[in-house]
Design an enzyme around this catalytic site. Structure first.
Site, PDB file in Angstrom:
ATOM      1  CB  ILE A 113      20.313   5.999  31.373  1.00 29.63           C
ATOM      2  CG1 ILE A 113      20.815   4.572  31.096  1.00 29.63           C
ATOM      3  CG2 ILE A 113      20.195   6.825  30.092  1.00 29.63           C
ATOM      4  CD1 ILE A 113      22.203   4.462  30.493  1.00 29.63           C
ATOM      5  CB  SER A 117      17.374  -2.742  35.063  1.00 30.71           C
ATOM      6  OG  SER A 117      18.153  -2.038  36.010  1.00 30.71           O
ATOM      7  CE1 TYR A 175      12.806  -0.101  36.908  1.00 27.15           C
ATOM      8  CE2 TYR A 175      15.052  -0.779  37.438  1.00 27.15           C
ATOM      9  CZ  TYR A 175      14.156  -0.178  36.586  1.00 27.15           C
ATOM     10  OH  TYR A 175      14.600   0.354  35.398  1.00 27.15           O
ATOM     11  CB  ALA A 204      11.983  -9.008  41.433  1.00 28.81           C
ATOM     12  CB  SER A 205       9.542  -6.145  37.629  1.00 27.31           C
ATOM     13  OG  SER A 205      10.309  -4.956  37.538  1.00 27.31           O
ATOM     14  CE  LYS A 206      12.720  -2.310  34.084  1.00 25.38           C
ATOM     15  NZ  LYS A 206      12.198  -1.936  32.748  1.00 25.38           N
TER      16      LYS A 206
END
Lengths: 81, 247
Positions: free
Chosen positions: B189, B143, B156, B158-160
């Site tokens: 999106i 992302s 979010y 950090a996980s991506k």
């Protein structure tokens, strides 16, 4: 082909070793059984017995002898049967 | 572009995943369509797609918060005994909270679905590829939040970002096996995830784009199509932004 023959063939194909050397063979005993060779061996075994091994079992698969125990305990594959 | 390829796609129930499933089927791929849970609408969607495009769509249902279910899903795919040419990891969750209010549970739950489960699942699929010496392609969905940061998206983003780190190493290790590994970084999106965002937030995001509109899920699907196809045969270890030029 018996389970033992399939099991031996998985090692022989992966490492090009003699059948008589298999019983005492351990991880990293020979140059061919390094981490890359280990994954080839696991692929051969999974293919031969139509199984998919857990990552923990792949890590624990430290010798020809212990591999038999893992297959019997966790995958219902009895090499000696 | 994908005729004869068997591809695993996660997160197919809605949004980008569903559009990607459709695009792949329309381009001749057989797809293992992974989704969180079964429903009639999705089952019918898969069946219609398969009939219309003369391809095989196999729904696989599992919850990515459950590692045992993730492994079971991989084994189910293995039991089909098909060569697997591609894996597109799209499934993801979002637990937005401003930084001081991010809990350990938010972090853990987000990492479980967005990172841990995807790595475990990918390990199994890679082994299927390696077993058959398949020329394969894996794509993770990162992302722009991982690259640029985004308010409220500590967990979010950090996980991506973690996916990017894993992807880079996977690309290094798997290149010699002819398995390519890349990530895409979508911007904003139009999808069920962004439908929840307030209008003013969306408007402020759009203002920062060179192409001032939300991206469409079909546009993201086309990027996955490229990365799954032989057109991208020398791409690996890359993060590709698809964000309308945000900045």
């Amino acid at each position: 082909m018996t389970n033992l023959e399939k099991y031996d063939k998985a090692f022989i194909d992966a490492f090009n070793v003699a059948a008589e050397d298999l019983p005492n063979l351990k991880y990293q005993d020979i140059a061919a059984w390094d981490s890359v060779g280990h994954m080839s061996l696991m692929a051969n075994i999974e293919d031969s017995f139509d199984i998919m091994m857990e990552v923990e079992d792949i890590m624990d698969f430290s010798s020809y002898a212990h591999g038999k125990e893992i297959l019997k305990a966790n995958y219902e594959v009895d090499i000696e049967a | 572009m994908l005729t004869g390829k068997n591809i695993v796609v996660t997160g197919c129930l809605q949004g980008i995943g569903k559009a990607t499933l459709k695009t792949f089927a329309e381009n001749g791929a057989n797809v293992f369509a992974c989704a969180y849970a079964a429903n009639d609408e999705f089952e019918n969607f898969c069946k219609d797609l398969a009939d219309k495009n003369a391809v095989k769509i196999t729904p696989i249902y599992f919850d990515m918060s459950d590692n045992a279910a993730v492994v079971a899903a991989a084994k189910k795919i293995q039991s089909a005994k098909e060569e697997i040419h591609g894996l597109v990891n799209i499934a993801g969750i979002n637990n937005d909270a401003l930084f001081p209010m991010v809990t350990y549970k938010d972090l853990f739950d987000t990492f479980q679905v967005n990172f841990f489960a995807q790595i475990i699942f990918s390990q199994y699929i890679v082994r299927l590829m390696q077993r058959k010496k398949t020329v394969g392609s894996i794509v993770f969905t990162s992302s722009i939040s991982a690259l640029d940061g985004n308010r409220g998206q500590t967990a979010y983003g950090a996980s991506k970002a973690a996916l990017i780190g894993a992807m880079k190493t996977m690309a290094l290790e798997l290149g010699e096996f002819n398995i390519r590994v890349n990530a895409i970084a979508p911007g904003v999106i139009k999808s069920p995830m962004t439908d929840k965002l307030p209008e003013n937030i969306l408007a402020s995001k759009i203002k920062t784009m060179d192409i001032p509109r939300l991206g469409e899920v079909a546009e993201v699907a086309k990027l996955y199509l490229f990365l799954m196809s032989d057109l991208s045969s020398h791409f690996t270890g890359q993060v590709i932004r698809i964000d309308g030029g945000m900045g």
